[in-house]
Structure formats: structure tokens, C-alpha cells
Design an enzyme around this catalytic site. Sequence first.
Site, short mmCIF file in Angstrom:
data_model
loop_
_atom_site.label_atom_id
_atom_site.label_comp_id
_atom_site.label_asym_id
_atom_site.label_seq_id
_atom_site.Cartn_x
_atom_site.Cartn_y
_atom_site.Cartn_z
N ASP A 45 0.85 -1.19 0.00
CA ASP A 45 0.00 0.00 0.00
C ASP A 45 0.90 1.25 0.00
O ASP A 45 2.12 1.14 0.18
CB ASP A 45 -0.87 -0.06 1.27
N GLU A 79 2.67 5.05 -3.91
CA GLU A 79 2.66 6.03 -5.05
C GLU A 79 3.97 6.81 -5.15
O GLU A 79 4.31 7.18 -6.28
CB GLU A 79 1.47 6.98 -4.88
N ASP A 135 -8.86 3.64 -2.70
CA ASP A 135 -9.87 4.03 -1.70
C ASP A 135 -11.13 4.60 -2.33
O ASP A 135 -11.32 5.82 -2.41
CB ASP A 135 -9.26 5.05 -0.73
O1 MIG Z 1 -3.84 5.97 4.70
O2 MIG Z 1 -3.65 0.69 5.64
O3 MIG Z 1 -5.83 2.13 0.26
O4 MIG Z 1 -6.80 -0.13 1.57
O5 MIG Z 1 -6.83 -0.09 4.38
C1 MIG Z 1 -4.60 4.83 4.54
C2 MIG Z 1 -4.80 1.42 5.76
C3 MIG Z 1 -3.72 3.64 4.30
C4 MIG Z 1 -4.94 2.96 2.31
C5 MIG Z 1 -5.36 1.76 1.53
C6 MIG Z 1 -6.39 0.99 2.29
C7 MIG Z 1 -5.84 0.57 3.64
C8 MIG Z 1 -5.38 1.81 4.41
N1 MIG Z 1 -4.40 2.55 3.62
#
Ligand code: MIG
Length: 801
Positions: free
Chosen positions: A406, A409, A484
Site C-alpha cells: 500500500d 505512489e 480508496d
Molecule cells: O492511509 O492501511 O488504500 O486499503 O486499508 C490509509 C490502511 C492507508 C490505504 C489503503 C487501504 C488501507 C489503508 N491505507
Amino acid sequence: MITNTELHKKGNQFPSKIISCKKEVDTLYFNTDNGVILQLTVLRDSVLRFRYATETNFETDFSYAIDKDASRGYNFLTADENDEVYIVTTSKLICKIDKSDLRIVIYDALDNTIVLEEELGFHWEENYEKGGNIVKMSKVAQNGESYYGLGDKPVHSNLRGKRFENWATDSYAFGRNTDPIYKTIPFYIGLHHKKSYGIFFDNSFRSFFDFCDERRHITSFWAQGGEMNYYFIYGPKMNDVVASYSDLTGTPELPPLWALGYHQCKWSYFPESKVKEVAHKFRELKIPCDAIYLDIDYMEGFRCFTWNKEYFPNPKKMVKELSDDGFKTVVIIDPGIKIDKDYQVYQEGIENDYFCKRADGPNMKGKVWPGECNFPDYTNPNVRKWWSGLFKELISEIGVKGVWNDMNEPAVMEVPGKTFPDDVRHDYDGNPCSHRKAHNIYGMQMAKATYEGLKKYAYPKRPFVITRSAYSGTQRYTSTWTGDNVATWEHLWIANIQAQRMSLSGYSFAGSDIGGFAEQPTGELYTRWIQLGVFHPFCRTHSSGDHGEQEPWTFDEEVLNIVRKFIEIRYQFLPYLYTAFWRYINEGIPILKSLVLFDQDDQQTHNRTDEFIFGEKVLICPIIEPNAKGRRMYIPKGNWYNYWDDTKLVGGKETWVDADIDSMPIFIKEGAIIPKYPIQQYVGEKEIDELTLDVYYKKGREKSELFDDANDGYDYKKGRFSLRSFNLVGKKKELIIQQFKSGKYITSYKTFKMRLHGLPFNVTKIQVDNEEIAFEDVKVNGDNTIIISKEFTELHILEDS
Ligand code: MIG
């Protein structure tokens, strides 16, 4: 904003006349009077690469996107010239290069029609602030041309009339038309006059595409640095365009079959007792499920590769117990490494100088979940190697089966731009550069390093990785989800569009957060979302958790029953989906086919968004509005069976289809043979001793395939797979099915249970491999079922006259 095509814009520079041309095997070099070099490479008869340099020479030729095994070689190539143009001809294409200004026109070699024609062609602007050029290209949009592709853009399927930006961005609660979002896939497909081609602009800088937005008949693309470097891919079938793009940028290996099952996720399931309670509930309520996810709270203060010992005192034991019950554990790993001198991963990163640096030397520092962090430079091969190694304990000791990447980016909190500043330095595999160049591939390289670690430590099993950010080529390493989203009906529309668009963009293994990540879905919305989600290659419910519960049983009994029914449908379709996956990895054929890809000659398909083909033969159209009892949809040409009641429908028109809350429009192409598993609570729960084949009568011929292997491991690469192709021939009073087998894998099932749909005659005789079989052995005319050895070669089902 930089605009590309406005002629008045000061600073645009153009190539002048060609003064020399030289050919080296498959590559031609054209030099202009003002120092521009065009390098034109014929990769295949239908694939050309164009590269431009404006000063003395080219950069090192390096790309993260291009697969090292991409095919190369053509059947035919000549280079000619006349007074006006150079002419490069292959068996598929004629490419003319204007001697006066280097502009290019590409024709179909068979009928001499224009496929792609440059307007201004290549031009550039010097970037005095950052160095290098802003490189630009503009093309003429042909009459009636439409455009598709570009990865995860949450917009109408046809991109015409819009402008897009490529810059991987953490986009919490993005919406329809938000741009850019998480991924960068600078590949689009044009379609005009029934002919389709693709452009892959392999440039990782911030880039832009304009499809007749700035000027009505002009399509252009440009990037803030790097080279004008793009691939032209001819079809003329869109399927072939996508297949060639997939050949160029690669496809994954087969996933373990469990990864195609249903997954349950939430931010976050903890402590251990909660995880087990959720898992237990799936089994108790008999809702099939293969994977459960641990989000960031499983870690100790969000430190990657640690466990919170209070919530998870014995992770190995928990993972084992889950596994005994058929659940695979997937854990999240983010790129931010907490700055903490007592934390080993941080120490190793510092000691070995693995973190990204600012231009003047200090490590890149940014705030994410753990607080102040440093960030590994995944573009450095040594860093990737180290990162891969960090998975040893999680995978080989603890038994985790999948990893979820995650925030790659990369996302940074509380700073303008929400990512690294431009000056951050990257190794870029020995081509040092700033973040301007590395930004869009950062997530990809993290996912690659993760994949390599998992692959090593999961061996001889297959790894499973999922990533949020991606660049072209990332599909080689990992699956992906769309980020998200929100629990709204609009987002259900977006999820449908994105999964199709990703498939068209060479990235089939994708899905959305079912039910929506932010906010809370109604039972109805969740139900409609599951109905769509079970037909996406990646199928996972996920939610942010701070908006209530989102497990299938948290709505009401009716929702629970419908959700179970649809997840069961997915488990029944697994061998069909797995076969489609195999075709995808082998031939680059997308698993989901937007109608335009399915039938590009039918103008009606060019602007459809909702309907799509799942695999080769199943037409799906989700219900994406509340209170619906059905919907209007377009049925593509051909004859189709309604999945629910076997009624037949003639395509080529819009029609109303009933679909109350417990149903959705599903149609099967006539002549299809659909392989199905029995319902299992998880992949491998049952030994499959009989495989069902749903056979849909057609007058005429139709081919279907069935791929099997051990559902895990790499033996399939050594020929231990089983591929069956079925030729169905339907006549007035006879149905013939021939089977052709290849591969060395021996399937666990011994028989096929054939369910015959839509037979227009009464069966009086059945012959298998020239021998008549007795009617007691089969149940024809009752429930139209035949049980037959899997080894048959030719089956005749007929009415004797
Ligand atoms: O700032 O890890 O897209 O799927 O549950 C949020 C927490 C960070 C974003 C991800 C989401 C995940 C969440 N993450």
C-alpha cells in the site's frame, strides 16, 4: 499547465528536413538538419518503436516496463524512398516519413488506408528550470475515432473529449473523473473505420494525454522530461493490440488458484480473537472464503516486518490455525520505514545506505502511519534484494501466504503534493535521476521487490502480491486493487469501468474494494457490488472500518443469502476463470472484455460502459442503481442463453432484463462449454472427482477450452498441465462434441458431468467414440445430464429418425 499543441505557445521547436538516413538490421536512423534524430525500430510486423533525440544522442536505453522476453522479429521489411518520403514497409504496415519535417503517416499495408497520421508530430520545448525537454507529440484524430485504455482512469470507457494526467497519486475517496489517481499506464487504444491500434508512451515522467479536448480533431501526448519514446501497435483487431501490448510489457505467472477465491479484508481485523471470529463465521455460515487480510494494526507501531505482541502473541500459531481451516493470511507492508534507532529494519537501511536521499544528501524524510519515516530506494537493485530478503520470516517461518503493498505512489502525509519532493534522488537501476523520473515507477519497483521475496520464500508454492500503485509492466509481478473508493452507487459504476479498463490496459488481475472503502454501503448496494465483484479477476471486500461493519452477515438475512449465492457462483466458475487466466498469461488476452473489444465492428459497442464479457463466453451486466427490478442493456450480436432460465435471446439490440435483488443479468454465449467446480468453502476443500460441463446447444460450431493443473507450484511450466479443447457442432437433430487433449497433468476428476442446455430435439441415442452407450448410464431427458469419461474423443448426442 503546459499545453501541447497550441502553436502560438512560445518555445515549441520542430525537426527540420532530413539530411541523412541509415539502416542497421531492424532499425533506421533519420537525422535532420537541426540535429534531431529519429530512431525507428521494427520490432514486429505490426509493432514499431519511435524514439527521438534532440541533442547529439539518445539516453541509455532502459525501461522498467518492457518485458525482457518480449517478442522480436518480423517476416518482411523494406526501406525505400522517393522525393518526398522515406517508406518503411512490413507485411502489415507502411510507414512514411516526410523528408521535409520528419512527420509520419502509418498505413495498413493490405488496403493502404491511413491508420495513424501525425499533425505536428514530434516537437519539444526546452525545460530551462529542470533541464532536458518537455517532449510532445500530436496526431490527427480520424473521423469517428474513439479511444480506450489508460489503466485506472475513473471515467467513461471512451476517452474522447478528455485530457488526462499520469502521476501516481494517493486519492482517498476519489470520484468519477478524478485525475490522476493511483496508477500510470500510458497506453491507449484508438479505433476508427473498424481498425484498432495502440500507442504505448514509455516515459515515466509526469505525462499527459489529450484526446480531442484541446482541439477537436487532435490527439496528443507529452511528458515533462525524458525522451519521446513510444510504441505503435497495430491490430487491426483490438484483441491483438492488447495481446501485443501484453507481449511487450509482460503478463504474470499463474496465481495460486486460492488467489482467485473470495477474500475478506478490513482496516483492521485485530486482535487475533477478532480475526478468528471473522474466519469462523465464514465457515459457520457457509460463505466460501480463501483469504483474510491483516491491515496496518497487526504491526508494532506500524513498523514493517514486526508484530504487535499484545494483539498477536503467537502469529505463527494463528496463521497455522487459520490455514488448517482453509484461510490464507495476507499482510500489509508499506514503504515507509520508521525512523527508530532501535528498529532493525531501520538500522539495516541506514547502515547500508538504502534510503532515498534529497538532492543535497540527507535521507528523504516524510510522515506516514509510523510517524517520521525514511523510504527505501526500490529503484536500486541492492535495495530490492535486501527488501526481498526481509520477507523470509513472514513467509517461511510464520506461513503468511500473500503480501499487500500500500502507500507506494509513494504517499506522504501532510505535505503539498502528498508525495516526495521533485529533488529526491533515485538509482533507477544505474541511471541516477530525480523523483520526477522515478515517481511513477516507485510503487512498481517496491511491488517487484516484494514479489521476488515472496517467490523465493514461498517456493515451491506460488506467491501472491497485491499493489496499489503501478506503472505499465507491473502486471508481471502482482495483482492490484483500485484504491480508496466510496460506498456509493456512482462508485459501483466506477468499479465496473476500472476493472474493464485495467483489463484492456494489459492488467487483468484487478478488482475494487467491494462495498466501498469509505463510508457505509446499504445492504442493497453491498449486494449489487458483490454481484459484480464475483466476476472480477480479483474479488475482495474491504472497508476502512471506521464506518461500521462490512462482512456479508452484517446486513440482514436476505443480503447474506444472496451474497452467499453469488460467492458460490464464483467458486463454481473457478475452472472457467482459471482457464481465462491461463489464456491471459499465455496470449495476453484480457480476462474481462469490454463490448468494444468483443465486437469492435458493431458501432453500438463503442460507447457502452456497463456490459462486459467475463472470460470468453459469459456476458455480464451489473445492476448499478437502487430499487431496480432489472435494467436495459445492450446484448452484443450473436445468440445468448439467459443464465437463470436458459431462455434464448438474439443479440444486436438493447433489451430489458429482469433482475430483482437476488439476480443480475448473466448470459451465456450459445455453443459454450463452461467448466464448473462443485461449491467449496475454500479452494482445495474437496478433491474434485467429477467436473461439470455446462453445454449450451448451438446450431453451428463453437470452440471452448479447459485448462487444469495442480492449482499451485510451477509444474505447469514443465508441461504438467492439462489442456482440453472442445469443438461443439450442433445440427438439427444432433450435437457433436470433440475433445482434443494436451499436456501431462493427470486431473483428479475422472468423469465429466455434462448438463445439456437448449437441445432442440429429444435424445434417443448417445455414442461415445463410436460406441453406443446405454441409457441407464445417463440421465438424458430427465435433467439432461450425461456422465462420461473425461477421456472421450468424440461424443454424439442425437435423435434417431
Ligand atoms: O492511509 O492501511 O488504500 O486499503 O486499508 C490509509 C490502511 C492507508 C490505504 C489503503 C487501504 C488501507 C489503508 N491505507
